[in-house]
Write an enzyme that holds these catalytic residues in place. Structure first.
Site, PDB file in Angstrom:
ATOM      1  N   TYR A 173     -48.758  42.383  49.811  1.00 55.46           N
ATOM      2  CA  TYR A 173     -49.701  42.535  50.921  1.00 55.46           C
ATOM      3  C   TYR A 173     -51.141  42.591  50.373  1.00 55.46           C
ATOM      4  O   TYR A 173     -51.409  43.306  49.400  1.00 55.46           O
ATOM      5  CB  TYR A 173     -49.349  43.827  51.665  1.00 55.46           C
ATOM      6  CG  TYR A 173     -50.265  44.170  52.803  1.00 55.46           C
ATOM      7  CD1 TYR A 173     -50.228  43.438  53.986  1.00 55.46           C
ATOM      8  CD2 TYR A 173     -51.166  45.221  52.709  1.00 55.46           C
ATOM      9  CE1 TYR A 173     -51.067  43.748  55.035  1.00 55.46           C
ATOM     10  CE2 TYR A 173     -52.009  45.540  53.755  1.00 55.46           C
ATOM     11  CZ  TYR A 173     -51.961  44.804  54.916  1.00 55.46           C
ATOM     12  OH  TYR A 173     -52.789  45.116  55.954  1.00 55.46           O
TER      13      TYR A 173
ATOM     14  N   ARG B 148     -52.926  70.414  59.073  1.00 53.61           N
ATOM     15  CA  ARG B 148     -52.894  69.395  58.002  1.00 53.61           C
ATOM     16  C   ARG B 148     -51.625  69.582  57.177  1.00 53.61           C
ATOM     17  O   ARG B 148     -51.008  68.634  56.718  1.00 53.61           O
ATOM     18  CB  ARG B 148     -54.145  69.492  57.101  1.00 53.61           C
ATOM     19  CG  ARG B 148     -54.025  68.598  55.872  1.00 53.61           C
ATOM     20  CD  ARG B 148     -55.325  68.313  55.107  1.00 53.61           C
ATOM     21  NE  ARG B 148     -56.362  69.304  55.231  1.00 53.61           N
ATOM     22  CZ  ARG B 148     -56.426  70.447  54.530  1.00 53.61           C
ATOM     23  NH1 ARG B 148     -55.505  70.739  53.629  1.00 53.61           N
ATOM     24  NH2 ARG B 148     -57.414  71.302  54.723  1.00 53.61           N
TER      25      ARG B 148
ATOM     26  N   ASP C 109     -41.833  48.666  48.931  1.00 53.44           N
ATOM     27  CA  ASP C 109     -42.467  48.576  50.249  1.00 53.44           C
ATOM     28  C   ASP C 109     -41.488  47.806  51.139  1.00 53.44           C
ATOM     29  O   ASP C 109     -41.294  46.607  50.996  1.00 53.44           O
ATOM     30  CB  ASP C 109     -43.811  47.832  50.129  1.00 53.44           C
ATOM     31  CG  ASP C 109     -44.558  47.738  51.458  1.00 53.44           C
ATOM     32  OD1 ASP C 109     -43.908  47.816  52.527  1.00 53.44           O
ATOM     33  OD2 ASP C 109     -45.793  47.574  51.437  1.00 53.44           O
TER      34      ASP C 109
ATOM     35  N   LYS D 151     -45.837  48.653  61.700  1.00 58.21           N
ATOM     36  CA  LYS D 151     -45.116  47.403  61.943  1.00 58.21           C
ATOM     37  C   LYS D 151     -43.796  47.674  62.669  1.00 58.21           C
ATOM     38  O   LYS D 151     -43.817  48.198  63.760  1.00 58.21           O
ATOM     39  CB  LYS D 151     -44.939  46.663  60.610  1.00 58.21           C
ATOM     40  CG  LYS D 151     -46.200  46.670  59.717  1.00 58.21           C
ATOM     41  CD  LYS D 151     -47.382  45.902  60.312  1.00 58.21           C
ATOM     42  CE  LYS D 151     -48.696  46.150  59.579  1.00 58.21           C
ATOM     43  NZ  LYS D 151     -48.699  45.910  58.144  1.00 58.21           N
TER      44      LYS D 151
END
Ligand SMILES: *Cc1c(COP(=O)(O)O)cnc(C)c1O
Length: 379
Positions: free
Chosen positions: A98, A46, A170, A195
């Site tokens: 978004y 992690r 973003d 994306k």
């Protein structure tokens, strides 16, 4: 080093034990330690994973940042970024962001004492007017989803610098190939790597790129403390993706311009939203801030029935949420990506029932245009 060279080589040294040219997928949860208190810099996956760390170096280099941390999704990257704040802090946000970001802010983070104001970020003055004594972050998405408004990054960057407020951008829609927000004053850049960065519609992920040691330390702490990490396999897929980012983005942009010009001339199309069109309200700004316009286009068909007719009759373009993959995707923002935005607000933002969004892929553009043309004939 040029962008395409960095995309292929940054963070991607051949594997030190075998010379493997491609960074291996280190599919392990833990690492054997040499002795008590002696290890090779890797304790638990992690916290550290070599595949993820290679991707993080790659993405930091592409955005021109200091460091990057990768997450299980774009949303977890954004959520972690907001955790740099404290209860009582105020955030100014681009108004047609978004849908998932809006949902996270309004329906989750608000419950933890953060306060959000949504403004039209095409004007820096709107951000200035929304400032309060508690404003600690400005969160911009540019171009906005889906109507492609281009924020005044330069003006807002100056304003946040002067006041010591974090500017977060973003940059999912443009990718660092066309826009590097840090050059215009951003302190943090986030992406849904799902994306364009991954680009092949086969992975979900996110990244937070930071520009100073303090934010880097804190985002790294949060990545480990919260644990919403990208998996080694997904990190590997995104690295496979970024190697071709430069060639893919050039083709998305080429095809995007051609499809936008086609739609703009089409009698069944009422309006086209694409920053590359000369009549786009921020066309001049887009040319200054960005080196291309990309493959995201929205267009107005006039009614739900007309939009439905287009969406039901395309054959090559796939009806799907998401964007930025090699294949052309077409969607209906009002009922798909922006369904969680209240209808009055959707109307105000221009997200009408007749609006259709396309993520133009890198197929032969003649085929994409022929498919859209055939579907529009049915309207
Ligand atoms: C998709 C998207 C997100 C969310 O990313 P996920 O990887 O789906 O969690 C955030 N911002 C923008 C602009 C997006 O397109």
């Amino acid at each position: 080093m040029g962008f395409a060279t960095k995309a292929i080589h940054a963070g991607q040294e051949p594997d030190s034990t075998t010379g493997a040219i491609t960074t291996p997928i280190y599919q392990t949860s833990t690492y054997a330690q040499d002795g008590l208190g002696h290890h090779k810099g890797f304790e638990y996956a992690r916290t550290q994973n070599p595949t993820r760390m290679a991707l993080e170096k790659n993405l930091a280099a592409l955005e021109g940042g200091y460091a990057a941390h990768c997450f299980a999704s774009g949303m977890s990257a954004i959520d972690t970024t907001l955790k740099l704040l404290q209860a009582g802090d105020h955030v100014i946000v681009s108004e047609n962001t978004y849908g998932g970001t809006y949902r996270l802010f309004e329906r989750v983070l608000k419950n933890f004492g953060l306060d959000f104001s949504y403004v039209d970020t095409t004007e820096a003055a709107n951000v200035e007017a929304a400032l309060t004594g508690d404003t600690r972050m400005v969160f911009i998405e540019t171009p906005t989803n889906p109507i492609m408004a281009v924020a005044d990054l330069e003006g807002i960057g100056k304003l946040t610098r002067e006041r010591g407020i974090r500017l977060v951008v973003d940059n999912t829609f443009m990718s660092p190939f066309f826009l590097r927000p840090i050059e215009w004053g951003a302190d943090i850049v986030v992406h849904s790597t799902t994306k364009y960065l991954n680009g092949h519609s086969d992975s979900i992920g996110g990244v937070v790129v930071t520009t100073n040691a303090e934010d880097t330390e804190r985002v790294g702490f949060l990545q480990n403390a919260v644990g919403a990490i990208i998996s080694p396999f997904d990190a590997w897929l995104v690295m496979r993706g970024t190697k071709t980012l430069a060639v893919r983005m050039k083709q998305h942009d080429d095809n995007g311009r051609r499809v936008a010009a086609f739609l703009d001339e089409h009698p069944k199309v009422k309006k086209v939203y694409y920053p590359g069109l000369p009549q786009h309200p921020q066309h001049e700004r887009a040319k200054r801030l960005m080196t291309g316009f990309g493959g995201m286009i929205a267009f107005e068909t006039g009614s739900l029935a007309a939009a439905r007719s287009v969406l039901d009759n395309v054959r090559l373009c796939a009806l799907a949420e998401s964007l930025g993959g090699v294949e052309t995707l077409i969607s209906h923002p009002a009922t798909m990506t922006h369904a969680s935005v209240p209808s009055e607000q959707r109307a105000r933002l221009g997200i009408t029932d007749g609006l259709v969004r396309i993520s133009v892929g890198i197929e032969d553009v003649e085929d994409i245009i022929a498919d859209l043309d055939a579907a529009l004939q049915q309207v």
